[in-house]
Design a protein around this motif. Structure first.
Motif, PDB file in Angstrom:
ATOM      1  N   THR A 157       0.666  -1.600   0.240  1.00 21.73           N
ATOM      2  CA  THR A 157       0.098  -0.485   0.349  1.00 21.73           C
ATOM      3  C   THR A 157       0.592   1.006   0.082  1.00 21.73           C
ATOM      4  O   THR A 157       1.833   1.188   0.935  1.00 21.73           O
ATOM      5  CB  THR A 157      -1.126   0.146   0.860  1.00 21.73           C
ATOM      6  OG1 THR A 157      -1.551   1.212   1.146  1.00 21.73           O
ATOM      7  CG2 THR A 157       0.050   0.311   2.503  1.00 21.73           C
ATOM      8  N   ASP A 158       0.653   2.160  -0.719  1.00 18.98           N
ATOM      9  CA  ASP A 158       0.818   3.730  -0.689  1.00 18.98           C
ATOM     10  C   ASP A 158       0.723   4.667  -0.023  1.00 18.98           C
ATOM     11  O   ASP A 158       0.652   5.574  -0.350  1.00 18.98           O
ATOM     12  CB  ASP A 158       1.048   4.091  -2.751  1.00 18.98           C
ATOM     13  CG  ASP A 158       1.936   3.038  -2.984  1.00 18.98           C
ATOM     14  OD1 ASP A 158       2.894   2.502  -2.541  1.00 18.98           O
ATOM     15  OD2 ASP A 158       1.913   3.065  -4.385  1.00 18.98           O
ATOM     16  N   ALA A 159       0.369   4.082   1.292  1.00 19.88           N
ATOM     17  CA  ALA A 159       0.177   4.957   2.380  1.00 19.88           C
ATOM     18  C   ALA A 159       0.302   6.332   2.824  1.00 19.88           C
ATOM     19  O   ALA A 159      -0.197   6.967   2.489  1.00 19.88           O
ATOM     20  CB  ALA A 159      -1.358   4.816   3.399  1.00 19.88           C
ATOM     21  N   TRP A 160       1.793   5.922   2.596  1.00 23.85           N
ATOM     22  CA  TRP A 160       2.582   6.919   3.148  1.00 23.85           C
ATOM     23  C   TRP A 160       2.990   7.152   1.612  1.00 23.85           C
ATOM     24  O   TRP A 160       3.091   8.261   1.746  1.00 23.85           O
ATOM     25  CB  TRP A 160       3.750   6.049   3.601  1.00 23.85           C
ATOM     26  CG  TRP A 160       4.541   6.858   4.487  1.00 23.85           C
ATOM     27  CD1 TRP A 160       4.585   7.216   5.379  1.00 23.85           C
ATOM     28  CD2 TRP A 160       6.203   7.808   3.919  1.00 23.85           C
ATOM     29  NE1 TRP A 160       6.041   7.983   5.779  1.00 23.85           N
ATOM     30  CE2 TRP A 160       6.738   8.600   4.436  1.00 23.85           C
ATOM     31  CE3 TRP A 160       6.198   7.824   2.355  1.00 23.85           C
ATOM     32  CZ2 TRP A 160       7.816   9.129   4.500  1.00 23.85           C
ATOM     33  CZ3 TRP A 160       7.553   8.690   2.495  1.00 23.85           C
ATOM     34  CH2 TRP A 160       8.390   9.199   3.121  1.00 23.85           C
ATOM     35  N   LEU A 161       3.721   6.641   1.060  1.00 18.93           N
ATOM     36  CA  LEU A 161       4.299   7.790   0.103  1.00 18.93           C
ATOM     37  C   LEU A 161       4.029   8.093  -1.112  1.00 18.93           C
ATOM     38  O   LEU A 161       4.181   9.422  -1.288  1.00 18.93           O
ATOM     39  CB  LEU A 161       4.976   5.931  -1.075  1.00 18.93           C
ATOM     40  CG  LEU A 161       6.270   5.256  -1.335  1.00 18.93           C
ATOM     41  CD1 LEU A 161       6.295   3.992  -2.085  1.00 18.93           C
ATOM     42  CD2 LEU A 161       7.424   6.134  -0.883  1.00 18.93           C
ATOM     43  N   ARG A 162       2.431   7.922  -1.142  1.00 15.48           N
ATOM     44  CA  ARG A 162       1.400   9.413  -1.986  1.00 15.48           C
ATOM     45  C   ARG A 162       0.984   9.501  -0.803  1.00 15.48           C
ATOM     46  O   ARG A 162      -0.190  10.813  -1.816  1.00 15.48           O
ATOM     47  CB  ARG A 162       0.371   7.733  -2.703  1.00 15.48           C
ATOM     48  CG  ARG A 162       1.910   7.439  -4.315  1.00 15.48           C
ATOM     49  CD  ARG A 162       0.536   6.358  -5.250  1.00 15.48           C
ATOM     50  NE  ARG A 162       1.167   6.241  -6.043  1.00 15.48           N
ATOM     51  CZ  ARG A 162       0.894   5.699  -7.169  1.00 15.48           C
ATOM     52  NH1 ARG A 162       0.312   6.576  -7.784  1.00 15.48           N
ATOM     53  NH2 ARG A 162       2.086   5.395  -8.259  1.00 15.48           N
ATOM     54  N   GLY A 163       0.885  10.094   0.231  1.00 20.37           N
ATOM     55  CA  GLY A 163      -0.110  10.358   1.089  1.00 20.37           C
ATOM     56  C   GLY A 163       0.378  10.801   2.541  1.00 20.37           C
ATOM     57  O   GLY A 163      -0.145  10.673   3.373  1.00 20.37           O
ATOM     58  N   HIS A 164       1.553  10.953   2.600  1.00 16.39           N
ATOM     59  CA  HIS A 164       2.214  10.957   3.870  1.00 16.39           C
ATOM     60  C   HIS A 164       1.779  12.772   4.703  1.00 16.39           C
ATOM     61  O   HIS A 164       2.750  12.665   4.791  1.00 16.39           O
ATOM     62  CB  HIS A 164       4.124  10.525   3.741  1.00 16.39           C
ATOM     63  CG  HIS A 164       4.772  10.822   3.287  1.00 16.39           C
ATOM     64  ND1 HIS A 164       4.583  10.571   2.299  1.00 16.39           N
ATOM     65  CD2 HIS A 164       5.465  12.769   3.544  1.00 16.39           C
ATOM     66  CE1 HIS A 164       5.594  11.844   0.972  1.00 16.39           C
ATOM     67  NE2 HIS A 164       6.306  12.422   2.146  1.00 16.39           N
ATOM     68  N   GLU A 165       2.111  12.814   3.284  1.00 19.95           N
ATOM     69  CA  GLU A 165       1.722  14.410   3.462  1.00 19.95           C
ATOM     70  C   GLU A 165       0.620  15.025   4.632  1.00 19.95           C
ATOM     71  O   GLU A 165      -0.055  15.987   4.892  1.00 19.95           O
ATOM     72  CB  GLU A 165       1.565  15.535   2.115  1.00 19.95           C
ATOM     73  CG  GLU A 165       0.446  15.179   1.239  1.00 19.95           C
ATOM     74  CD  GLU A 165      -0.338  14.229   0.705  1.00 19.95           C
ATOM     75  OE1 GLU A 165      -0.765  13.927  -0.119  1.00 19.95           O
ATOM     76  OE2 GLU A 165       0.664  13.422   0.571  1.00 19.95           O
ATOM     77  N   LEU A 172      -1.886   6.783   8.542  1.00 22.73           N
ATOM     78  CA  LEU A 172      -1.377   5.047   9.391  1.00 22.73           C
ATOM     79  C   LEU A 172      -3.275   4.350   9.799  1.00 22.73           C
ATOM     80  O   LEU A 172      -2.962   3.151   8.990  1.00 22.73           O
ATOM     81  CB  LEU A 172      -1.163   5.105  10.774  1.00 22.73           C
ATOM     82  CG  LEU A 172       0.246   5.540  10.969  1.00 22.73           C
ATOM     83  CD1 LEU A 172       0.371   5.306  12.879  1.00 22.73           C
ATOM     84  CD2 LEU A 172       0.483   4.098  11.141  1.00 22.73           C
ATOM     85  N   ALA A 173      -4.386   5.029   9.519  1.00 23.33           N
ATOM     86  CA  ALA A 173      -5.251   4.791   9.143  1.00 23.33           C
ATOM     87  C   ALA A 173      -5.699   3.634   8.432  1.00 23.33           C
ATOM     88  O   ALA A 173      -6.039   3.019   7.796  1.00 23.33           O
ATOM     89  CB  ALA A 173      -6.856   5.515  10.145  1.00 23.33           C
ATOM     90  N   ASP A 174      -5.489   4.124   7.001  1.00 25.39           N
ATOM     91  CA  ASP A 174      -5.852   3.939   5.778  1.00 25.39           C
ATOM     92  C   ASP A 174      -4.637   2.800   5.650  1.00 25.39           C
ATOM     93  O   ASP A 174      -5.166   1.455   5.027  1.00 25.39           O
ATOM     94  CB  ASP A 174      -5.405   4.988   4.892  1.00 25.39           C
ATOM     95  CG  ASP A 174      -5.131   4.925   3.247  1.00 25.39           C
ATOM     96  OD1 ASP A 174      -6.932   4.114   2.934  1.00 25.39           O
ATOM     97  OD2 ASP A 174      -5.111   5.357   2.359  1.00 25.39           O
TER      98      ASP A 174
END
Length: 270
Positions: A157-165, A172-174
């Motif tokens: 999952t790219d929850a951090w790479l594409r959404g860490h802003e 984290l929940a994502d």
């Protein structure tokens, strides 16, 4: 008695299942699975020959770069699978391939990868809608089951790479929601690449379970021994291994252009 094509095919199928079982065992073992990413046959053989190597992983970014393509599924899937298969056939250890987001057909791509001797894979969600991402994992797992191979799917999952802003608690929940959904569909573990700190890793392990989280060993990410203590299943290194090799090549070329000579202790690794 001479062997027949059927005998050869049966042997390859048996070998693939055996290596797949071994790769699944390595993910579940108490010891952290470290996979040093490779991009061609010679890099694979060099790393596979080391005593600490129990499995290998390809790096899609590095393979694409080797053929002159940018990252992000710009390389033809046939080229990616061909190189992954060459690597798998050149070594004795199990090989997991980075298959990006599945090249538009995750199930079919996994099926073809298994035919090349690949026994595990990364599959990216690209932060697409959750239903679409879950469907891709479901297709990949179903394809492996249809082939009779206990495939090790490292669902990314790219929850951090594409959404860490986004706020920390949001991404984290994502990641946790997506990771749990992927595990429910039969993924072996969940890959959350990014510059994760110890606190984030501990939260993810707590939510997903021990030996179900995969991370990338970026600078700043805890060292392997600590990752093992935290309950992480696997650490890999993505395109950074190729960058190390290319950096050494660039430095050597610059020294030669500056009047230097080749060192006397070059190892004949090719």
């Amino acid at each position: 008695m001479t062997s027949t094509p059927h005998d050869h095919a049966a042997h390859l199928a048996e070998l693939t299942v055996s290596r797949a079982e071994r790769l699944r065992e390595l993910h579940a073992a108490p010891e952290l699975l470290q996979v040093v990413n490779v991009w061609d046959v010679v890099s694979a053989r060099v790393v596979a020959a080391l005593p600490g190597t129990t499995a290998l992983a390809t790096a899609s970014h590095s393979i694409a770069a080797s053929f002159g393509y940018p990252d992000g599924e710009r390389i033809p899937v046939e080229l990616m699978l061909d190189m992954a298969g060459r690597i798998a056939r050149a070594v004795e250890v199990p090989v997991s391939a980075d298959l990006e987001a599945g090249y538009g057909a995750p199930g079919e791509t996994i099926r073809r990868a298994i035919g090349e001797g690949i026994v595990g894979a990364n599959l990216e969600d690209e932060l697409k809608p959750l239903a679409d991402s879950v469907a891709a994992v479901r297709a990949a797992v179903a394809a492996a089951e249809a082939e009779g191979v206990p495939f090790a799917l490292n669902a990314r999952t790219d929850a951090w790479l594409r959404g860490h802003e986004r706020p920390r608690e949001v991404w984290l929940a994502d990641a946790i929601e997506r990771g749990r959904a992927f595990l429910d569909e039969g993924a072996t573990c969940v890959f959350v690449p990014g510059a994760l700190g110890e606190a984030e890793i501990a939260e993810l392990v707590d939510a997903l379970g021990e030996r179900r989280l995969s991370v990338i060993g970026l600078p700043g990410v805890p060292a392997p021994a600590r990752l093992a203590e935290l309950g992480v299943a696997r650490v890999s290194y993505g395109p950074y291994t190729q960058r190390l090799a290319l950096g050494a090549l660039e430095d050597a070329a610059a020294q030669l252009y500056a009047g230097g000579v080749l060192p006397s202790d070059i190892r004949p690794l090719n």
